[in-house]
Design an enzyme around this catalytic site. Structure first.
Site, PDB file in Angstrom:
ATOM      1  N   LYS A   1      14.429 -53.808  45.769  1.00 26.08           N
ATOM      2  CA  LYS A   1      15.101 -53.860  47.067  1.00 26.08           C
ATOM      3  C   LYS A   1      14.152 -53.418  48.196  1.00 26.08           C
ATOM      4  O   LYS A   1      14.056 -54.059  49.243  1.00 26.08           O
ATOM      5  CB  LYS A   1      16.290 -52.897  46.991  1.00 26.08           C
ATOM      6  CG  LYS A   1      17.392 -53.172  47.953  1.00 26.08           C
ATOM      7  CD  LYS A   1      18.470 -52.112  47.839  1.00 26.08           C
ATOM      8  CE  LYS A   1      19.673 -52.572  47.084  1.00 26.08           C
ATOM      9  NZ  LYS A   1      20.768 -51.585  47.108  1.00 26.08           N
TER      10      LYS A   1
ATOM     11  N   CYS B   1      34.907 -52.337  48.324  1.00 24.27           N
ATOM     12  CA  CYS B   1      35.541 -51.154  48.930  1.00 24.27           C
ATOM     13  C   CYS B   1      37.010 -50.978  48.576  1.00 24.27           C
ATOM     14  O   CYS B   1      37.385 -49.987  47.961  1.00 24.27           O
ATOM     15  CB  CYS B   1      35.372 -51.209  50.442  1.00 24.27           C
ATOM     16  SG  CYS B   1      33.651 -51.396  50.918  1.00 24.27           S
TER      17      CYS B   1
HETATM   18  C1  UGA Z   1      36.593 -52.836  54.357  1.00 22.91           C
HETATM   19  C2  UGA Z   1      37.188 -52.240  55.651  1.00 22.91           C
HETATM   20  O1  UGA Z   1      37.798 -53.284  56.415  1.00 22.91           O
HETATM   21  C3  UGA Z   1      36.116 -51.529  56.479  1.00 22.91           C
HETATM   22  O2  UGA Z   1      36.689 -50.925  57.635  1.00 22.91           O
HETATM   23  C4  UGA Z   1      35.459 -50.458  55.610  1.00 22.91           C
HETATM   24  O3  UGA Z   1      34.411 -49.781  56.301  1.00 22.91           O
HETATM   25  C5  UGA Z   1      34.870 -51.120  54.380  1.00 22.91           C
HETATM   26  O4  UGA Z   1      35.924 -51.777  53.640  1.00 22.91           O
HETATM   27  C6  UGA Z   1      34.223 -50.049  53.534  1.00 22.91           C
HETATM   28  O5  UGA Z   1      34.930 -49.153  53.070  1.00 22.91           O
HETATM   29  O6  UGA Z   1      32.983 -50.034  53.438  1.00 22.91           O
HETATM   30  P1  UGA Z   1      35.191 -55.056  53.767  1.00 22.91           P
HETATM   31  O7  UGA Z   1      35.287 -54.623  52.339  1.00 22.91           O
HETATM   32  O8  UGA Z   1      33.892 -55.500  54.326  1.00 22.91           O
HETATM   33  O9  UGA Z   1      35.670 -53.849  54.745  1.00 22.91           O
HETATM   34  O10 UGA Z   1      36.205 -56.272  53.934  1.00 22.91           O
HETATM   35  P2  UGA Z   1      37.541 -56.593  54.730  1.00 22.91           P
HETATM   36  O11 UGA Z   1      37.241 -57.475  55.860  1.00 22.91           O
HETATM   37  O12 UGA Z   1      38.335 -55.387  54.992  1.00 22.91           O
HETATM   38  O13 UGA Z   1      38.311 -57.486  53.616  1.00 22.91           O
HETATM   39  C7  UGA Z   1      38.658 -56.915  52.349  1.00 22.91           C
HETATM   40  C8  UGA Z   1      39.446 -57.917  51.533  1.00 22.91           C
HETATM   41  O14 UGA Z   1      40.735 -58.115  52.090  1.00 22.91           O
HETATM   42  C9  UGA Z   1      38.823 -59.300  51.436  1.00 22.91           C
HETATM   43  O15 UGA Z   1      38.957 -59.758  50.097  1.00 22.91           O
HETATM   44  C10 UGA Z   1      39.656 -60.163  52.369  1.00 22.91           C
HETATM   45  O16 UGA Z   1      39.699 -61.514  52.025  1.00 22.91           O
HETATM   46  C11 UGA Z   1      41.024 -59.504  52.204  1.00 22.91           C
HETATM   47  N1  UGA Z   1      41.919 -59.731  53.358  1.00 22.91           N
HETATM   48  C12 UGA Z   1      41.632 -59.174  54.564  1.00 22.91           C
HETATM   49  C13 UGA Z   1      43.088 -60.473  53.187  1.00 22.91           C
HETATM   50  O17 UGA Z   1      43.382 -60.989  52.086  1.00 22.91           O
HETATM   51  N2  UGA Z   1      43.927 -60.631  54.247  1.00 22.91           N
HETATM   52  C14 UGA Z   1      43.655 -60.080  55.462  1.00 22.91           C
HETATM   53  O18 UGA Z   1      44.498 -60.264  56.391  1.00 22.91           O
HETATM   54  C15 UGA Z   1      42.498 -59.344  55.630  1.00 22.91           C
END
Ligand code: UGA
Length: 408
Positions: free
Chosen positions: A36, A251
């Protein structure tokens, strides 16, 4: 300006490095993963993240990437950004955090050791005990989203500073004084819980709308209008109400599980979170179940096209992606898979997808051409240009499973 050391060059570490580098700090980012670091030293990234490479290239003081942890630990403020993966029992594995703190305490006891990794409430205090109080410790959880990590690092929704000493709270508040967003100072245990409670709440919102979608499917209501109608109430809000094949990524699954583990281990069971996880696990089997409803349990001889392997758009990350269980179930039922994802490519996916070998298409259309069914797993914008009628022209049957509601 204090120098910034960063331990761990994953999403959190590199986004933190990019944020401080863009603000003119001297940054040293260390990771034990030689491969990395080599990639980073060549000016590339170990994963795709929009705009991050450009921030590193444009920074006035180039970020030092190294495998020598002591170089990062010699800085004034050392951010611990190492992974906290899920253990077999569902708890967060903190061994990397403990080892990072031990290294820092050996190298530089003047450093302020700031935990950015997502760690269960009480971890900062445990770390302090492990290193016999040799370092000043704070918790400064990270809220960045993959795919928007750079924007989130430069302008986060809020900055949470957890420290059990007001002088540490002031020192860290000063570090962020040019970032014009709300700063909340708390003790360490509260800061740690804010992060877990935030992720768990968002995951619960997703499981809630997915459960309402199950109901819509049975009673014939329109889930998109239900979500829209709910979201117009600003106490509810429209965000995170998109139904889908279940949440994934590095996450939500692990953080919900770690908070559940913590609650039950101290006699405070997290009942809502148990339901959140259960709904999500069931939801991840729904796309496969829809195929079985159409074709029956034996999928031998069928070719299933899958659009999307990443757990969400704008990333090549497929950790805990719902498409993993779909692919495994389809192959077990005798089907062949042709998958297309604009970013998840190459051999690296083989292990994650249970060692399963499946065909990769080079375009969305070539994936569905001659296939028996299409399942859409990731809401990549490029899929939005197609209608259900468009895709059916290429399929041998009318079976289209689109839990993301991407198609027109
Ligand atoms: C998430 C949090 O949103 C961040 O604020 C946090 O910092 C991060 O985890 C972490 O702990 O590091 P992330 O894992 O990048 O961020 O992704 P998200 O955008 O939150 O989506 C997570 C999952 O939920 C995805 O599979 C997405 O498709 C799903 N999702 C999201 C839905 O099915 N419906 C929605 O309306 C939103």
């Amino acid at each position: 300006m204090p120098s910034i050391g960063i331990l761990g060059a994953g999403y959190v570490g590199l986004a933190t490095a990019a944020g401080f580098a863009a603000r003119g700090f001297k940054v040293v980012c260390a990771d034990i993963d030689e491969k990395k670091i080599n990639v980073l030293q060549m000016g590339e990234l170990p994963f795709f993240e929009e705009g991050m490479k450009e921030v590193f290239l444009a920074s006035s003081i180039p970020v030092i990437f190294t495998t020598d942890l002591s170089l990062a630990c010699s800085c004034d403020i050392v951010f611990c950004c190492v992974g906290t993966p899920m253990s077999i029992d569902g708890s967060a594995d903190l061994s990397y955090v403990f080892s990072a703190a031990t290294t820092c305490a050996e190298v530089n006891q003047r450093a302020l050791f700031v935990i950015k990794s997502t760690t269960p409430p009480g971890t900062a205090k445990r770390v302090s005990g492990i290193i016999d109080g040799k370092l000043r410790i704070a918790s400064n959880p990270e809220f960045l989203r993959e795919g928007q990590a750079v924007a989130d690092a430069l302008k986060p929704s809020r900055i949470i500073i957890g420290a059990d000493d007001t002088s540490i709270q002031s020192e860290l508040s000063e570090l962020y004084s040019d970032v014009k967003v709300p700063i909340l100072c708390t003790d360490t245990v509260t800061a740690e819980l804010i992060k877990y409670a935030s992720n768990s709440f968002l995951a619960t919102k997703i499981s809630f709308i997915n459960e309402i979608d199950n109901l819509c499917h049975t009673i014939g209501a329109n889930i998109l209008d239900v979500a829209k109608g709910m979201g117009l109430d600003d106490r509810i809000g429209a965000k995170f109400l998109q139904p889908g094949p279940g949440y994934g990524g590095g996450c939500f699954p692990k953080d919900v599980s770690a908070l559940q583990f913590l609650g039950s281990s101290i006699g405070v069971p997290m009942k809502i979170l148990s339901a959140t996880s259960m709904v999500n696990v069931q939801r991840q089997t729904l796309s496969f179940n829809r195929l079985v409803e159409f074709f029956g349990v034996d999928l031998a001889g069928k070719t299933i096209a899958i659009w999307g392997l990443a757990f969400k758009p704008n990333t090549d990350d497929f950790r805990d992606s719902p498409s993993i269980s779909l692919i495994n179930s389809c192959i077990k039922a005798g089907a062949s898979i042709t998958a297309y994802d604009p970013m998840v490519r190459g051999e690296s996916t083989k292990r994650a997808f249970g060692g399963q070998v499946f065909k990769r298409a080079l375009s969305a259309i070539s994936a569905i051409d001659g296939a028996d069914a299409l399942v859409i797993m990731t809401d990549w914008p490029e899929f939005e240009k197609y209608s259900i009628a468009d895709v059916k022209k290429y399929l041998r049957t009318s079976c289209v499973v689109d839990l993301r509601h991407v198609l027109k």
